[in-house]
Motif scaffolding. Structure first.
Motif, mmCIF file in Angstrom:
data_model
loop_
_atom_site.group_PDB
_atom_site.id
_atom_site.type_symbol
_atom_site.label_atom_id
_atom_site.label_comp_id
_atom_site.label_asym_id
_atom_site.label_seq_id
_atom_site.Cartn_x
_atom_site.Cartn_y
_atom_site.Cartn_z
ATOM 1 N N THR A 214 0.836 -1.194 0.000
ATOM 2 C CA THR A 214 0.000 0.000 0.000
ATOM 3 C C THR A 214 0.875 1.250 0.000
ATOM 4 O O THR A 214 0.580 2.229 -0.706
ATOM 5 C CB THR A 214 -0.915 0.000 1.229
ATOM 6 O OG1 THR A 214 -1.781 -1.135 1.166
ATOM 7 C CG2 THR A 214 -1.753 1.260 1.302
ATOM 8 N N ALA A 215 1.959 1.234 0.761
ATOM 9 C CA ALA A 215 2.882 2.368 0.800
ATOM 10 C C ALA A 215 3.422 2.676 -0.590
ATOM 11 O O ALA A 215 3.456 3.835 -1.022
ATOM 12 C CB ALA A 215 4.023 2.075 1.773
ATOM 13 N N PHE A 216 3.842 1.640 -1.292
ATOM 14 C CA PHE A 216 4.385 1.845 -2.637
ATOM 15 C C PHE A 216 3.322 2.392 -3.576
ATOM 16 O O PHE A 216 3.584 3.293 -4.378
ATOM 17 C CB PHE A 216 4.930 0.528 -3.200
ATOM 18 C CG PHE A 216 5.485 0.659 -4.594
ATOM 19 C CD1 PHE A 216 6.813 1.005 -4.791
ATOM 20 C CD2 PHE A 216 4.686 0.449 -5.708
ATOM 21 C CE1 PHE A 216 7.329 1.150 -6.073
ATOM 22 C CE2 PHE A 216 5.189 0.585 -6.993
ATOM 23 C CZ PHE A 216 6.517 0.942 -7.167
ATOM 24 N N THR A 217 2.103 1.873 -3.477
ATOM 25 C CA THR A 217 1.033 2.303 -4.368
ATOM 26 C C THR A 217 0.722 3.783 -4.193
ATOM 27 O O THR A 217 0.549 4.513 -5.169
ATOM 28 C CB THR A 217 -0.231 1.464 -4.114
ATOM 29 O OG1 THR A 217 0.095 0.074 -4.277
ATOM 30 C CG2 THR A 217 -1.332 1.823 -5.091
ATOM 31 N N GLN B 117 3.001 10.526 4.415
ATOM 32 C CA GLN B 117 4.445 10.309 4.277
ATOM 33 C C GLN B 117 4.773 9.685 2.928
ATOM 34 O O GLN B 117 5.705 10.113 2.232
ATOM 35 C CB GLN B 117 4.930 9.388 5.402
ATOM 36 C CG GLN B 117 6.300 8.755 5.181
ATOM 37 C CD GLN B 117 7.462 9.660 5.517
ATOM 38 O OE1 GLN B 117 7.289 10.636 6.230
ATOM 39 N NE2 GLN B 117 8.645 9.336 5.019
ATOM 40 N N ASN B 118 4.005 8.684 2.513
ATOM 41 C CA ASN B 118 4.299 7.988 1.267
ATOM 42 C C ASN B 118 3.945 8.832 0.044
ATOM 43 O O ASN B 118 4.632 8.760 -0.984
ATOM 44 C CB ASN B 118 3.566 6.650 1.244
ATOM 45 C CG ASN B 118 4.072 5.714 2.320
ATOM 46 O OD1 ASN B 118 5.270 5.650 2.590
ATOM 47 N ND2 ASN B 118 3.170 4.996 2.980
ATOM 48 N N ASN B 119 2.891 9.630 0.146
ATOM 49 C CA ASN B 119 2.583 10.576 -0.932
ATOM 50 C C ASN B 119 3.763 11.521 -1.162
ATOM 51 O O ASN B 119 4.162 11.779 -2.304
ATOM 52 C CB ASN B 119 1.344 11.408 -0.582
ATOM 53 C CG ASN B 119 0.052 10.623 -0.669
ATOM 54 O OD1 ASN B 119 -0.008 9.538 -1.249
ATOM 55 N ND2 ASN B 119 -1.005 11.157 -0.085
ATOM 56 N N GLU B 120 4.315 12.034 -0.057
ATOM 57 C CA GLU B 120 5.434 12.974 -0.155
ATOM 58 C C GLU B 120 6.669 12.290 -0.730
ATOM 59 O O GLU B 120 7.395 12.886 -1.548
ATOM 60 C CB GLU B 120 5.748 13.545 1.229
ATOM 61 C CG GLU B 120 6.914 14.516 1.271
ATOM 62 C CD GLU B 120 6.663 15.808 0.507
ATOM 63 O OE1 GLU B 120 7.616 16.588 0.326
ATOM 64 O OE2 GLU B 120 5.504 16.051 0.070
ATOM 65 N N ALA B 121 6.920 11.056 -0.337
ATOM 66 C CA ALA B 121 8.074 10.327 -0.862
ATOM 67 C C ALA B 121 7.962 10.161 -2.377
ATOM 68 O O ALA B 121 8.956 10.295 -3.103
ATOM 69 C CB ALA B 121 8.183 8.963 -0.183
ATOM 70 N N SER C 278 13.229 -1.195 1.519
ATOM 71 C CA SER C 278 13.808 -0.747 2.797
ATOM 72 C C SER C 278 12.794 0.045 3.629
ATOM 73 O O SER C 278 13.194 0.810 4.521
ATOM 74 C CB SER C 278 15.036 0.131 2.516
ATOM 75 O OG SER C 278 14.689 1.269 1.748
ATOM 76 N N ALA C 279 11.498 -0.131 3.347
ATOM 77 C CA ALA C 279 10.464 0.631 4.062
ATOM 78 C C ALA C 279 10.537 0.373 5.565
ATOM 79 O O ALA C 279 10.875 -0.723 6.014
ATOM 80 C CB ALA C 279 9.085 0.261 3.528
ATOM 81 N N LEU D 216 9.717 5.345 2.409
ATOM 82 C CA LEU D 216 8.382 4.773 2.571
ATOM 83 C C LEU D 216 8.240 4.178 3.964
ATOM 84 O O LEU D 216 9.207 3.676 4.545
ATOM 85 C CB LEU D 216 8.126 3.692 1.523
ATOM 86 C CG LEU D 216 8.210 4.100 0.051
ATOM 87 C CD1 LEU D 216 7.742 2.952 -0.847
ATOM 88 C CD2 LEU D 216 7.407 5.345 -0.236
ATOM 89 N N VAL D 217 7.016 4.244 4.486
ATOM 90 C CA VAL D 217 6.730 3.689 5.806
ATOM 91 C C VAL D 217 5.441 2.877 5.748
ATOM 92 O O VAL D 217 4.610 3.076 4.859
ATOM 93 C CB VAL D 217 6.594 4.799 6.878
ATOM 94 C CG1 VAL D 217 7.873 5.611 6.990
ATOM 95 C CG2 VAL D 217 5.411 5.705 6.575
ATOM 96 N N TYR D 218 5.291 1.949 6.698
ATOM 97 C CA TYR D 218 4.065 1.153 6.769
ATOM 98 C C TYR D 218 3.734 0.868 8.226
ATOM 99 O O TYR D 218 4.611 0.950 9.104
ATOM 100 C CB TYR D 218 4.207 -0.150 5.981
ATOM 101 C CG TYR D 218 5.249 -1.112 6.506
ATOM 102 C CD1 TYR D 218 4.886 -2.182 7.326
ATOM 103 C CD2 TYR D 218 6.596 -0.973 6.179
ATOM 104 C CE1 TYR D 218 5.835 -3.073 7.806
ATOM 105 C CE2 TYR D 218 7.549 -1.850 6.651
ATOM 106 C CZ TYR D 218 7.172 -2.897 7.463
ATOM 107 O OH TYR D 218 8.109 -3.771 7.945
ATOM 108 N N VAL D 219 2.464 0.552 8.485
ATOM 109 C CA VAL D 219 2.022 0.347 9.869
ATOM 110 C C VAL D 219 1.450 -1.056 10.105
ATOM 111 O O VAL D 219 1.214 -1.435 11.253
ATOM 112 C CB VAL D 219 0.969 1.403 10.275
ATOM 113 C CG1 VAL D 219 1.588 2.791 10.286
ATOM 114 C CG2 VAL D 219 -0.246 1.369 9.347
#
Length: 362
Positions: free
Chosen positions: A114-117, A200-204, A251-252, A278-281
């Motif tokens: 999801t982070a990548f998407t 965060q992922n949008n900004e990345a 490397s998220a 990228l980050v994930y929860v």
């Protein structure tokens, strides 16, 4: 009693409506062609009200910038295609479904995928809007006005019509982030953590496009002498952006939300992620079997590589369920003599081409 039943039914329908609204996404603009800018009438709200997947904030931006919407759709489509390319050989291959959520329930999980998407979709919008500015398709922007690079030789001209990545970045930030910023969840809740993850992922994704833009030059001179050069700012090929975001995916950082409403590392031994990471929860599902509740389509029927030890290999792709092998025979037509006389040559078994191996569910 009838009144209670009506109230219950109304509440149930309202809940479903809210769920469907939450599941819809602006990504759906990629699945349905958006009208070109010359077909819009300034201030015509019905156009924006008919576009699926927009949040209230995004719908207001649509009304102000209707001519941008076609390029937002193109950007979303570019992001989806790149996602499918990068994950073509993995269990989760960025499959889309036929509704306004585009990716289905799998996006409700705050996973690496999801982070990548989110990142690659935001990057696609920056890419599309930046180029639309350069091509003169949008009335609110034009060629890039980036400052001349300090290391550019003095005798080279700066001022060719470059991709306007500055405008593309700013507009993508306003539009893509609008959905997240208008949500109001309790501080420290899981829902708020997911909003912070998405932002965060949008900004990345946006920064990947912005920072990979580079100087391009064209030679001028007699007989190709290149005695003079004109230079401008140019976006990197989107495949390179996708490659970089895929590295960020690998490397998220695993995060969790604190009571103060901030994201923190699950494992403090790792470096704090930068705005470009990228980050994930949530942990990722294994994507092996079809699961309606998580949105996983499973890997049954997928092609795998028998000789590979990577994610596309049959052992990992098929999740240990076994697989079927099949071979195809290529036919070559070789002409001899007059054009109307030819021999049909069948490839021998030694030259058979192994076309694929399908994963099976046992």
């Amino acid at each position: 009693m009838p009144s209670l039943l009506l109230l219950f039914t109304a509440a149930l329908l309202s809940g479903w409506a809210q769920l469907l609204t939450e599941a819809s996404s602006w990504w759906s603009l990629a699945m349905n062609p958006v009208q070109r800018p010359d077909m819009f009438i300034i201030g015509a709200q019905p156009v924006c009200s008919q576009l699926p997947g927009l949040s209230p904030g995004q719908r207001k931006l649509c009304q102000l910038y209707q001519e941008h919407m076609a390029y937002i759709g193109e950007g979303a489509k570019t992001g989806i295609k790149e996602c499918q390319y990068q994950f073509r050989q993995r269990r989760w291959n960025c499959s889309t479904v036929d509704n306004t959520s585009v990716f289905g329930r799998v996006m409700q999980i705050g996973s690496r995928e999801t982070a990548f998407t989110y990142a690659v979709s935001a990057a696609g919008v920056v890419n599309a809007i930046s180029r639309a500015c350069r091509e003169g398709e949008l009335s609110t922007c034009g060629c890039s006005r980036a400052a001349r690079p300090q290391d550019l030789p003095r005798d080279w001209l700066w001022g060719g019509c470059g991709d306007n990545v500055e405008y593309g970045y700013r507009f993508a930030k306003e539009f893509v982030d609008a959905r997240e910023r208008e949500k109001n969840f309790a501080k420290g809740s899981e829902e708020q953590g997911r909003v912070l993850m998405n932002l965060q992922n949008n900004e990345a994704g946006r920064r990947a496009v912005y920072k990979m833009a580079d100087v391009a030059c064209k030679c001028h001179g007699v007989s190709g002498s290149c005695s003079l050069k004109t230079c401008w700012l140019q976006l990197a090929e989107f495949r390179k952006v996708g490659d970089q975001l895929k590295e960020k995916y690998d490397s998220a950082a695993a995060m969790r939300v604190t009571r103060k409403g901030k994201l923190e590392l699950v494992n403090s031994r790792f470096n704090q992620p930068t705005p470009e990471d990228l980050v994930y929860v949530d942990p990722s599902p294994d994507y092996c079997l079809r699961n309606e509740s998580t949105g996983s389509l499973g890997t049954q029927g997928r092609l795998c590589n028998k000789t590979s030890e990577g994610m596309d290999g049959c052992e990992l792709m098929c999740c240990g369920r076994g697989y079927d092998q099949f071979k195809s025979v290529q036919h070559m037509i070789v002409f001899h003599g007059p054009p109307l006389i030819f021999d049909l040559i069948f490839r021998s078994p030694l030259h058979d081409v192994e076309a694929g191996i399908r994963s099976q569910r046992f």
